[in-house]
Write a protein that holds these residues in place. Structure first.
Motif, PDB file in Angstrom:
ATOM      1  N   THR A  22     -12.955  -0.585  12.114  1.00 14.80           N
ATOM      2  CA  THR A  22     -12.684   0.259  13.281  1.00 14.80           C
ATOM      3  C   THR A  22     -11.892  -0.499  14.346  1.00 14.80           C
ATOM      4  OG1 THR A  22     -14.719   1.499  12.863  1.00 14.80           O
ATOM      5  CG2 THR A  22     -13.752   1.687  15.058  1.00 14.80           C
ATOM      6  N   GLU A  23     -12.193  -1.786  14.489  1.00 16.04           N
ATOM      7  CA  GLU A  23     -11.486  -2.632  15.460  1.00 16.04           C
ATOM      8  C   GLU A  23     -10.148  -3.129  14.922  1.00 16.04           C
ATOM      9  OE1 GLU A  23     -14.366  -5.639  16.227  1.00 16.04           O
ATOM     10  OE2 GLU A  23     -15.825  -4.205  17.054  1.00 16.04           O
ATOM     11  N   GLN A  24      -9.769  -2.669  13.736  1.00 17.05           N
ATOM     12  CA  GLN A  24      -8.478  -2.983  13.110  1.00 17.05           C
ATOM     13  C   GLN A  24      -8.243  -4.488  12.988  1.00 17.05           C
ATOM     14  OE1 GLN A  24      -5.651  -0.648  15.455  1.00 17.05           O
ATOM     15  NE2 GLN A  24      -5.951   1.083  14.077  1.00 17.05           N
ATOM     16  N   LYS A  25      -9.292  -5.197  12.562  1.00 16.31           N
ATOM     17  CA  LYS A  25      -9.168  -6.633  12.365  1.00 16.31           C
ATOM     18  C   LYS A  25      -8.512  -6.983  11.036  1.00 16.31           C
ATOM     19  CE  LYS A  25     -13.103  -7.855  15.297  1.00 16.31           C
ATOM     20  NZ  LYS A  25     -14.442  -8.514  15.383  1.00 16.31           N
ATOM     21  N   ILE A  26      -8.299  -5.960  10.213  1.00 14.75           N
ATOM     22  CA  ILE A  26      -7.711  -6.159   8.889  1.00 14.75           C
ATOM     23  C   ILE A  26      -6.477  -5.265   8.773  1.00 14.75           C
ATOM     24  CG2 ILE A  26      -8.116  -5.794   6.418  1.00 14.75           C
ATOM     25  CD1 ILE A  26     -11.102  -6.434   7.067  1.00 14.75           C
ATOM     26  N   PRO A  27      -5.329  -5.810   8.356  1.00 10.46           N
ATOM     27  CA  PRO A  27      -4.091  -5.020   8.311  1.00 10.46           C
ATOM     28  C   PRO A  27      -4.190  -3.754   7.469  1.00 10.46           C
ATOM     29  CG  PRO A  27      -3.614  -7.355   8.016  1.00 10.46           C
ATOM     30  CD  PRO A  27      -5.103  -7.227   8.006  1.00 10.46           C
ATOM     31  N   LEU A  28      -4.967  -3.768   6.421  1.00 11.28           N
ATOM     32  CA  LEU A  28      -5.036  -2.603   5.533  1.00 11.28           C
ATOM     33  C   LEU A  28      -5.690  -1.388   6.162  1.00 11.28           C
ATOM     34  CD1 LEU A  28      -5.880  -4.213   2.064  1.00 11.28           C
ATOM     35  CD2 LEU A  28      -3.835  -2.909   2.655  1.00 11.28           C
ATOM     36  N   THR A  29      -6.240  -1.529   7.363  1.00  6.27           N
ATOM     37  CA  THR A  29      -6.836  -0.355   8.013  1.00  6.27           C
ATOM     38  C   THR A  29      -5.793   0.730   8.274  1.00  6.27           C
ATOM     39  OG1 THR A  29      -6.590  -1.457  10.157  1.00  6.27           O
ATOM     40  CG2 THR A  29      -8.738  -1.598   9.084  1.00  6.27           C
ATOM     41  N   LYS A  30      -4.528   0.372   8.206  1.00 11.32           N
ATOM     42  CA  LYS A  30      -3.484   1.377   8.439  1.00 11.32           C
ATOM     43  C   LYS A  30      -3.494   2.472   7.369  1.00 11.32           C
ATOM     44  CE  LYS A  30       0.077  -1.214   5.931  1.00 11.32           C
ATOM     45  NZ  LYS A  30       1.358  -1.960   6.049  1.00 11.32           N
ATOM     46  N   VAL A  31      -4.089   2.201   6.200  1.00  9.21           N
ATOM     47  CA  VAL A  31      -4.143   3.227   5.154  1.00  9.21           C
ATOM     48  C   VAL A  31      -5.540   3.834   5.035  1.00  9.21           C
ATOM     49  CG1 VAL A  31      -2.264   2.188   3.855  1.00  9.21           C
ATOM     50  CG2 VAL A  31      -4.620   1.561   3.295  1.00  9.21           C
ATOM     51  N   MET A  32      -6.426   3.533   5.966  1.00  7.43           N
ATOM     52  CA  MET A  32      -7.802   4.008   5.895  1.00  7.43           C
ATOM     53  C   MET A  32      -8.050   5.122   6.903  1.00  7.43           C
ATOM     54  SD  MET A  32      -9.927   0.428   5.635  1.00  7.43           S
ATOM     55  CE  MET A  32      -9.319  -0.955   4.664  1.00  7.43           C
ATOM     56  N   ASP A  33      -8.652   6.207   6.434  1.00  9.99           N
ATOM     57  CA  ASP A  33      -9.102   7.269   7.325  1.00  9.99           C
ATOM     58  C   ASP A  33     -10.569   6.998   7.646  1.00  9.99           C
ATOM     59  OD1 ASP A  33      -9.911   9.529   8.649  1.00  9.99           O
ATOM     60  OD2 ASP A  33      -9.024  10.942   7.219  1.00  9.99           O
ATOM     61  N   LEU A  34     -10.815   6.368   8.782  1.00  7.00           N
ATOM     62  CA  LEU A  34     -12.162   5.931   9.125  1.00  7.00           C
ATOM     63  C   LEU A  34     -13.025   7.051   9.697  1.00  7.00           C
ATOM     64  CD1 LEU A  34     -11.318   2.400  10.538  1.00  7.00           C
ATOM     65  CD2 LEU A  34     -12.249   2.999   8.290  1.00  7.00           C
ATOM     66  N   LYS A  35     -12.501   8.269   9.670  1.00 13.20           N
ATOM     67  CA  LYS A  35     -13.335   9.428   9.963  1.00 13.20           C
ATOM     68  C   LYS A  35     -13.907  10.013   8.675  1.00 13.20           C
ATOM     69  CE  LYS A  35     -10.959  10.680  14.236  1.00 13.20           C
ATOM     70  NZ  LYS A  35     -10.193  11.736  14.963  1.00 13.20           N
ATOM     71  N   ALA A  63       0.829  -1.205   0.000  1.00  9.36           N
ATOM     72  CA  ALA A  63       0.000   0.000   0.000  1.00  9.36           C
ATOM     73  C   ALA A  63       0.860   1.250   0.000  1.00  9.36           C
ATOM     74  CB  ALA A  63      -0.923   0.000   1.214  1.00  9.36           C
ATOM     75  N   MET A  64       0.314   2.326  -0.557  1.00 12.38           N
ATOM     76  CA  MET A  64       0.968   3.630  -0.488  1.00 12.38           C
ATOM     77  C   MET A  64       1.026   4.082   0.967  1.00 12.38           C
ATOM     78  SD  MET A  64       1.947   4.922  -3.426  1.00 12.38           S
ATOM     79  CE  MET A  64       1.993   6.684  -3.108  1.00 12.38           C
ATOM     80  N   HIS A  65       2.021   4.893   1.273  1.00 16.82           N
ATOM     81  CA  HIS A  65       2.069   5.492   2.599  1.00 16.82           C
ATOM     82  C   HIS A  65       0.983   6.563   2.710  1.00 16.82           C
ATOM     83  CE1 HIS A  65       5.679   3.343   3.617  1.00 16.82           C
ATOM     84  NE2 HIS A  65       6.333   3.850   2.570  1.00 16.82           N
ATOM     85  N   GLY A  66       0.455   6.741   3.900  1.00 19.57           N
ATOM     86  CA  GLY A  66      -0.580   7.732   4.125  1.00 19.57           C
ATOM     87  C   GLY A  66      -1.915   7.084   4.406  1.00 19.57           C
ATOM     88  N   VAL A  67      -2.947   7.912   4.599  1.00 19.60           N
ATOM     89  CA  VAL A  67      -4.302   7.418   4.842  1.00 19.60           C
ATOM     90  C   VAL A  67      -5.237   8.048   3.822  1.00 19.60           C
ATOM     91  CG1 VAL A  67      -4.016   6.887   7.283  1.00 19.60           C
ATOM     92  CG2 VAL A  67      -4.691   9.204   6.604  1.00 19.60           C
ATOM     93  N   PHE A  68      -6.273   7.301   3.451  1.00 22.70           N
ATOM     94  CA  PHE A  68      -7.164   7.703   2.382  1.00 22.70           C
ATOM     95  C   PHE A  68      -8.620   7.532   2.818  1.00 22.70           C
ATOM     96  CE2 PHE A  68      -3.216   6.078   0.639  1.00 22.70           C
ATOM     97  CZ  PHE A  68      -2.851   7.061  -0.270  1.00 22.70           C
ATOM     98  N   PRO A  69      -9.517   8.341   2.262  1.00 19.29           N
ATOM     99  CA  PRO A  69     -10.942   8.147   2.553  1.00 19.29           C
ATOM    100  C   PRO A  69     -11.397   6.762   2.106  1.00 19.29           C
ATOM    101  CG  PRO A  69     -10.571  10.200   1.347  1.00 19.29           C
ATOM    102  CD  PRO A  69      -9.292   9.441   1.317  1.00 19.29           C
ATOM    103  N   VAL A  70     -12.477   6.280   2.735  1.00 16.02           N
ATOM    104  CA  VAL A  70     -12.943   4.904   2.531  1.00 16.02           C
ATOM    105  C   VAL A  70     -14.347   4.910   1.937  1.00 16.02           C
ATOM    106  CG1 VAL A  70     -13.483   2.716   3.673  1.00 16.02           C
ATOM    107  CG2 VAL A  70     -11.526   4.082   4.446  1.00 16.02           C
TER     108      VAL A  70
END
Length: 406
Positions: A223-236, A128-135
């Motif tokens: 939200t509970e970070q059960k999936i590794p890819l959540t590191k690139v997700m902006d869940l707000k 994944a790219m570095h950073g966080v992205f809208p979901v």
């Protein structure tokens, strides 16, 4: 997701039906190249919701299980190329029920999909790219599958979004799970009724509610970070988007969950119900809403007769739909598309795969839909301006944009 076919009750089946593929032994189709700058990665995950039993399972105590497929902005590995359009197609082809469903969905394209000749632009497992992205939480139409919207999904990701697409067991044509078992499409059984239309609406409402709970469960899991890819997700910054049946359940998910900040229903209005289904709780939208729909002319008296619907009932539907749209949050839109070749199937890959209508119209129409969706999402989640929606009269033909909400 429209109820506009040969009879009023049958119309509900359009909301919960699909457009037939038109392919007839044509050359291998190529998906449009995504218009953004990001390379695209793709990974799939299996989830089980232990808080819900699956009403569609043959085992009454079976918990609700889901497959989700995540497309994300990626760093392109050296020498990497795209991948098979439908991962697991060979396994699906080995299951009789799944093969039947896939042949209905893809018709003469199915052998080329099984062989891997039809390619997507996604790179499986790419870093994944570095950073966080809208979901974007994406839901497919009834008796379709997530991968039938690959072009739309890939284009959105190429512009800096993560798309989490959900296979809904009560709606997908067939779902392949990691242990190799396949879930074919299955409706909830209907109770006997003296009023078939009301029974159908009740059944549809129940199925949409289940799909909306799928969306909420997936958001909980992220939200509970059960999936590794959540590191690139902006869940707000989360939106719910869906086509047809998926659009209707996306609207319900938005009513139920204020964590979702934007909502798009792609051709998901329902005659005789309205722009979305009314539930007893009468929950309002707390987020801006985009209804993007294909223009439908008013039916003739003869067509209304075939639909078993009176002119007064048709007018009542339009009036109720208008009241629903006016009740939405400020910043909402009703976009009507009237370009040549624009139809219910224009939101997915079906017309691109078939090549049986007008390829130039089909590609341009999908690109326009993608631009409109992205403009709304950019405004709602990235807080940019949206000239395509707010100044659409400037050179954009075949598109009517109405500001709705209060």
């Amino acid at each position: 997701m429209r109820f506009l076919v040969c009879c009023r009750a049958l119309s509900l089946l359009v909301l919960f039906g699909k457009c037939q593929c038109l392919a007839q032994n044509l050359p291998i189709p190529l998906l449009p190249r995504p218009s953004g700058n990001y390379a695209i990665g793709r990974q799939s995950f299996y989830l089980t919701d232990s808080s819900r039993t699956d009403q569609f399972s043959s085992a009454p105590s079976h918990h609700r299980e889901l497959m989700i497929h995540i497309w994300y902005p990626a760093r392109r590995p050296s020498g990497s190329q795209g991948s098979a359009y439908l991962p697991g197609a060979k396994k699906l082809d080995e299951d009789a029920a799944a093969r039947s469903a896939m042949l209905q969905e893809f018709e003469s394209r199915w052998p080329s999909i099984v062989s891997g000749s039809v390619q997507s632009h996604a790179i499986p497992g790419a870093p994944a790219m570095h950073g966080v992205f809208p979901v974007v939480l994406f839901s497919h139409g009834l008796m379709s599958i997530t991968f039938c919207y690959t072009a739309q999904i890939e284009d959105l990701v190429s512009h800096g979004y993560v798309v989490v697409a959900i296979d809904h067991p009560n709606a997908a044509a067939a779902i392949l799970f990691p242990d190799g078992h396949v879930r074919p499409f299955r409706h909830l059984p209907s109770a006997p009724s003296k009023d078939p239309l009301q029974a159908m609406i009740a059944s549809a409402s129940a199925e949409v509610q289940i799909g909306a709970e799928d969306v909420r469960f997936v958001l909980d899991s992220l939200t509970e970070q059960k999936i590794p890819l959540t590191k690139v997700m902006d869940l707000k910054r989360v939106a719910a988007v869906g086509h047809s049946y998926g659009g209707t359940l996306a609207t319900r998910a938005c009513q139920l969950d204020p964590r979702i900040k934007a909502c798009i229903s792609e051709d998901g209005a329902v005659n005789p119900v309205g722009a979305f289904i009314d539930y007893p709780d009468k929950l309002p939208f707390t987020q801006p809403f985009l209804l993007i729909e294909i223009e439908r002319r008013s039916p003739t008296d003869e067509e209304l007769s075939h639909m078993k619907e009176s002119r007064a009932q048709w007018e009542a539907y339009l009036t109720h739909k208008r009241l629903q749209l006016e009740s939405c949050k400020t910043g909402s839109y009703d976009v009507v598309l009237s370009r040549p070749g624009m139809r219910h199937a224009s939101f997915g890959d079906e017309l691109l795969r078939s090549g049986a209508s007008n390829p130039a119209y089909d590609a341009d129409n999908l690109a326009l839909i993608e631009r409109i969706d992205r403009s709304f999402l950019d405004k709602s989640l990235k807080h940019t301006t949206a000239p395509l929606l707010d100044h659409s009269s400037e050179g954009l033909s075949g598109v009517t944009v109405e500001h709705i909400g209060k």
